[in-house]
Write a protein that holds these residues in place. Structure first.
Motif, PDB file in Angstrom:
ATOM      1  N   GLY A 137       0.811  -1.212   0.000  1.00  0.00           N
ATOM      2  CA  GLY A 137       0.000   0.000   0.000  1.00  0.00           C
ATOM      3  C   GLY A 137       0.844   1.260   0.000  1.00  0.00           C
ATOM      4  N   LEU A 138       1.869   1.298   0.849  1.00  0.00           N
ATOM      5  CA  LEU A 138       2.688   2.504   0.959  1.00  0.00           C
ATOM      6  C   LEU A 138       3.517   2.757  -0.296  1.00  0.00           C
ATOM      7  CD1 LEU A 138       4.018   2.456   4.636  1.00  0.00           C
ATOM      8  CD2 LEU A 138       1.971   3.534   3.709  1.00  0.00           C
ATOM      9  N   ASP A 139       3.878   1.696  -0.994  1.00  0.00           N
ATOM     10  CA  ASP A 139       4.634   1.877  -2.241  1.00  0.00           C
ATOM     11  C   ASP A 139       3.870   2.762  -3.220  1.00  0.00           C
ATOM     12  OD1 ASP A 139       6.656   0.291  -1.273  1.00  0.00           O
ATOM     13  OD2 ASP A 139       6.155  -1.472  -2.483  1.00  0.00           O
ATOM     14  N   GLU A 140       2.552   2.755  -3.121  1.00  0.00           N
ATOM     15  CA  GLU A 140       1.724   3.608  -3.980  1.00  0.00           C
ATOM     16  C   GLU A 140       1.353   4.919  -3.302  1.00  0.00           C
ATOM     17  OE1 GLU A 140      -1.341   1.743  -6.403  1.00  0.00           O
ATOM     18  OE2 GLU A 140      -0.838  -0.176  -5.479  1.00  0.00           O
ATOM     19  N   LEU A 141       1.079   4.873  -2.005  1.00  0.00           N
ATOM     20  CA  LEU A 141       0.533   6.054  -1.332  1.00  0.00           C
ATOM     21  C   LEU A 141       1.573   7.147  -1.095  1.00  0.00           C
ATOM     22  CD1 LEU A 141      -1.768   4.239   1.237  1.00  0.00           C
ATOM     23  CD2 LEU A 141      -2.500   5.650  -0.704  1.00  0.00           C
ATOM     24  N   VAL A 142       2.794   6.769  -0.747  1.00  0.00           N
ATOM     25  CA  VAL A 142       3.815   7.794  -0.487  1.00  0.00           C
ATOM     26  C   VAL A 142       4.090   8.621  -1.741  1.00  0.00           C
ATOM     27  CG1 VAL A 142       6.226   8.186   0.133  1.00  0.00           C
ATOM     28  CG2 VAL A 142       4.835   6.600   1.491  1.00  0.00           C
ATOM     29  N   PRO A 143       4.367   7.997  -2.899  1.00  0.00           N
ATOM     30  CA  PRO A 143       4.575   8.820  -4.101  1.00  0.00           C
ATOM     31  C   PRO A 143       3.315   9.551  -4.546  1.00  0.00           C
ATOM     32  CG  PRO A 143       4.697   6.479  -4.645  1.00  0.00           C
ATOM     33  CD  PRO A 143       4.684   6.568  -3.159  1.00  0.00           C
TER      34      PRO A 143
END
Length: 274
Positions: A137-143
């Motif tokens: 999830g974070l791989d998408e949300l941070v960027p």
């Protein structure tokens, strides 16, 4: 309620706000916050303030903030699970949180808060697998946040892997992410005030936002500063030593304005002696 000159003296770099309660009217809470001397309000996109419920009010809300001279921090809904073990559910959660980022940008926010959590069943999935779901999830949300001009301030949680004691790993993995440091969550994860101070000194350059939350211990009570057991002076002194600057929200579980104001006064007293 007016403020004295002494009360307005604040440690440089710390902007103070509070969470707008779900039962608070935005057009009442914001002018009150400005009159009380707050710098911003934090809005949780859930309940009456869920994204779909306020999508047609964004221009009106942004105008209310501008008229009051206040900023806004947006907290994405923490009941949406970006670390679901089921890919379609996780993709839907990421889509909803990303849509919340779009609303945050339209509202004029610079900072967006979200939880690096997974509700995956611990009897069915290993710790490594659950951590991997969070990463997916974070791989998408941070960027996604950075692409929208928002600072992604990922929050230390209690009931998932990335609590305060393991958050170093997340910061190392995501150099583009910042952190929301939640004092109550840190205490409940087993970190005492000396540990909090050490963590804040080490990671002051990565902490973009604070949740100043008190508790008597045992539960995340969302008490105003000074009404629980946390020694905030130790934590704030550590940040002051590092020349920290950022935003700090009184994430208080009340809609009583006098109680919120009391929490602010306690913070002002602490900052005056930091």
């Amino acid at each position: 309620m007016s403020r004295t000159d002494e009360e307005t003296d604040r440690a440089p770099g710390l902007d103070l706000g509070f969470t707008v309660g779900l039962g608070m009217a935005f057009d009442e809470a914001v002018p009150w916050a400005a009159g009380e001397g707050f710098d911003f309000v934090e809005v949780l996109l859930d309940g009456p303030y869920a994204r779909e419920r306020i999508a047609d009010r964004v221009d009106e809300m942004r105008a209310t903030l501008a008229e009051a001279g206040l900023g806004v921090v947006v907290h994405l809904p923490f009941t949406v699970d970006p670390g679901s073990p089921f890919a379609p559910a996780r993709e839907g959660a990421v889509a909803e949180l990303t849509a919340g980022m779009d609303l945050a940008a339209d509202l004029g926010a610079d900072t967006v808060v979200f939880h690096p959590s997974s509700n995956a069943w611990d009897l069915g999935w290993t710790e490594a697998e659950r951590r991997g779901f969070v990463h997916a999830g974070l791989d998408e949300l941070v960027p996604a946040a950075r692409d929208r001009g928002l600072e992604p301030c990922v929050e230390n949680v209690v009931s998932s892997y990335y609590d305060a004691t393991t958050f170093d790993e997340l910061l190392e993995r995501y150099p583009d992410a910042s952190m929301t440091f939640d004092t109550s969550h840190a205490l409940l994860a087993g970190m005492d005030e000396a540990g909090m101070a050490a963590f804040c000194r080490e990671h002051a350059d990565r902490i973009g936002h604070l949740h100043l939350v008190d508790t008597r211990g045992g539960d995340d009570e969302h008490l105003p500063v000074g009404m629980g057991r946390i020694d905030f002076a130790t934590v704030l002194a550590a940040l002051a030593d590092e020349g920290w600057s950022g935003t700090a929200t009184l994430e208080i579980g009340t809609e009583d304005y006098d109680t919120i104001a009391l929490g602010r006064r306690h913070v002002e007293e602490l900052l005056a002696s930091a």
